[in-house]
Design a protein around this motif. Sequence first.
Motif, PDB file in Angstrom:
ATOM      1  N   PRO A 235       0.680  -1.181  -0.100  1.00  0.00           N
ATOM      2  CA  PRO A 235       0.138   0.089   0.015  1.00  0.00           C
ATOM      3  C   PRO A 235       0.954   1.332  -0.135  1.00  0.00           C
ATOM      4  CG  PRO A 235       0.189  -1.040   2.182  1.00  0.00           C
ATOM      5  CD  PRO A 235       0.732  -2.029   1.217  1.00  0.00           C
ATOM      6  N   ALA A 236       0.585   2.429  -0.589  1.00  0.00           N
ATOM      7  CA  ALA A 236       1.175   3.695  -0.728  1.00  0.00           C
ATOM      8  C   ALA A 236       1.527   3.972   0.862  1.00  0.00           C
ATOM      9  CB  ALA A 236       0.128   4.604  -1.390  1.00  0.00           C
TER      10      ALA A 236
ATOM     11  N   LEU B 187      12.090   3.545  13.691  1.00  0.00           N
ATOM     12  CA  LEU B 187      10.824   2.898  13.504  1.00  0.00           C
ATOM     13  C   LEU B 187      10.513   1.989  14.505  1.00  0.00           C
ATOM     14  CD1 LEU B 187      10.834   2.192   9.736  1.00  0.00           C
ATOM     15  CD2 LEU B 187       9.716   4.115  10.783  1.00  0.00           C
ATOM     16  N   LEU B 188       9.384   1.478  15.143  1.00  0.00           N
ATOM     17  CA  LEU B 188       9.283   0.451  15.872  1.00  0.00           C
ATOM     18  C   LEU B 188       9.534  -1.079  15.087  1.00  0.00           C
ATOM     19  CD1 LEU B 188       6.170   1.640  17.971  1.00  0.00           C
ATOM     20  CD2 LEU B 188       8.636   1.772  18.648  1.00  0.00           C
ATOM     21  N   TYR B 189       9.990  -2.029  15.818  1.00  0.00           N
ATOM     22  CA  TYR B 189      10.138  -3.115  15.101  1.00  0.00           C
ATOM     23  C   TYR B 189       8.535  -3.580  15.047  1.00  0.00           C
ATOM     24  CZ  TYR B 189      12.170  -7.700  14.337  1.00  0.00           C
ATOM     25  OH  TYR B 189      12.485  -8.835  13.723  1.00  0.00           O
ATOM     26  N   PRO B 190       8.528  -4.357  13.737  1.00  0.00           N
ATOM     27  CA  PRO B 190       7.151  -4.725  13.355  1.00  0.00           C
ATOM     28  C   PRO B 190       6.716  -5.946  14.123  1.00  0.00           C
ATOM     29  CG  PRO B 190       8.571  -4.674  11.560  1.00  0.00           C
ATOM     30  CD  PRO B 190       9.316  -4.379  12.515  1.00  0.00           C
ATOM     31  N   PRO B 191       5.312  -5.853  14.450  1.00  0.00           N
ATOM     32  CA  PRO B 191       4.482  -6.909  15.274  1.00  0.00           C
ATOM     33  C   PRO B 191       4.573  -8.109  14.368  1.00  0.00           C
ATOM     34  CG  PRO B 191       2.827  -5.546  14.484  1.00  0.00           C
ATOM     35  CD  PRO B 191       4.356  -4.758  14.136  1.00  0.00           C
TER      36      PRO B 191
ATOM     37  N   GLY C  49       3.364  -6.206   2.954  1.00  0.00           N
ATOM     38  CA  GLY C  49       2.465  -4.861   2.957  1.00  0.00           C
ATOM     39  C   GLY C  49       2.285  -4.234   4.231  1.00  0.00           C
ATOM     40  N   PHE C  50       3.039  -4.465   5.305  1.00  0.00           N
ATOM     41  CA  PHE C  50       2.786  -3.815   6.439  1.00  0.00           C
ATOM     42  C   PHE C  50       3.159  -2.426   6.746  1.00  0.00           C
ATOM     43  CE2 PHE C  50       6.712  -6.191   6.601  1.00  0.00           C
ATOM     44  CZ  PHE C  50       7.626  -5.565   7.150  1.00  0.00           C
TER      45      PHE C  50
END
Length: 226
Positions: free
Chosen positions: A55-56, A66-70, A131-132
């Motif tokens: 997604p854009a 950034l926070l580390y992704p969940p 796409g997160f």
Amino acid sequence: MIKLAFQIPTPSLEISGSAMRFPVRRIFCVGRNYGEHAKEFGNDERDPPFFFNKPADAIAPSGSTLLYPPQTHDLHHEAELVVAIGKGGSNINTTEAPSHIFGFAAGNDLTRRDLQAVAKSQRRPWDMSKGFDDSAIIGPILQRQHMPDDASIRCLVGAELRQSGHIWQMTWPIADVIAALSSYVALAPGDLIMTGTPAGVGPVAPGETCIVEIDGLIPAVFTYAA
């Protein structure tokens, strides 16, 4: 005049040397477009190009912390050349493809590799692995219609060089990628194409800084908070 229930921000990218910004419509990604990367995951490097989307609003600008992704314990970097489309069209031929290019940027296609592995094993879509939020780190766009074939592309995590290659190593060059993608969808101004990654993808951990460098372009840099 159409009245909207609420306003949605338009994702955009910095244009190098300009006060204007590049509005982002869609992000297309090319899978396995470097032979050595295809082979490191056990795939045939001669396969035709295939595409998936981010997604854009997955874009995070270069320089972000950034926070580390969940939902992941295996987040990977993927250094990529990003093509910004300035003129739309369908069934674009390779000779005309450069005229549709607005410019180029350095990018990082972040991937929740463990989620992707599960999706592959179960023959499910890759959306949640690709796409997160903040999964597309993209630097400023340099306005030009060509990139030198000998331009190198590198990825560093801290001081460690992880990925190193050249644009000429793409299985499907930029013009071929634009032509192939435009046979599936009508490209439009504001579209971005992430053109694939060289071999050497690997993890980025909390507290680490990741840098994508491409000759002639401003690096794409981010840090995961400790």
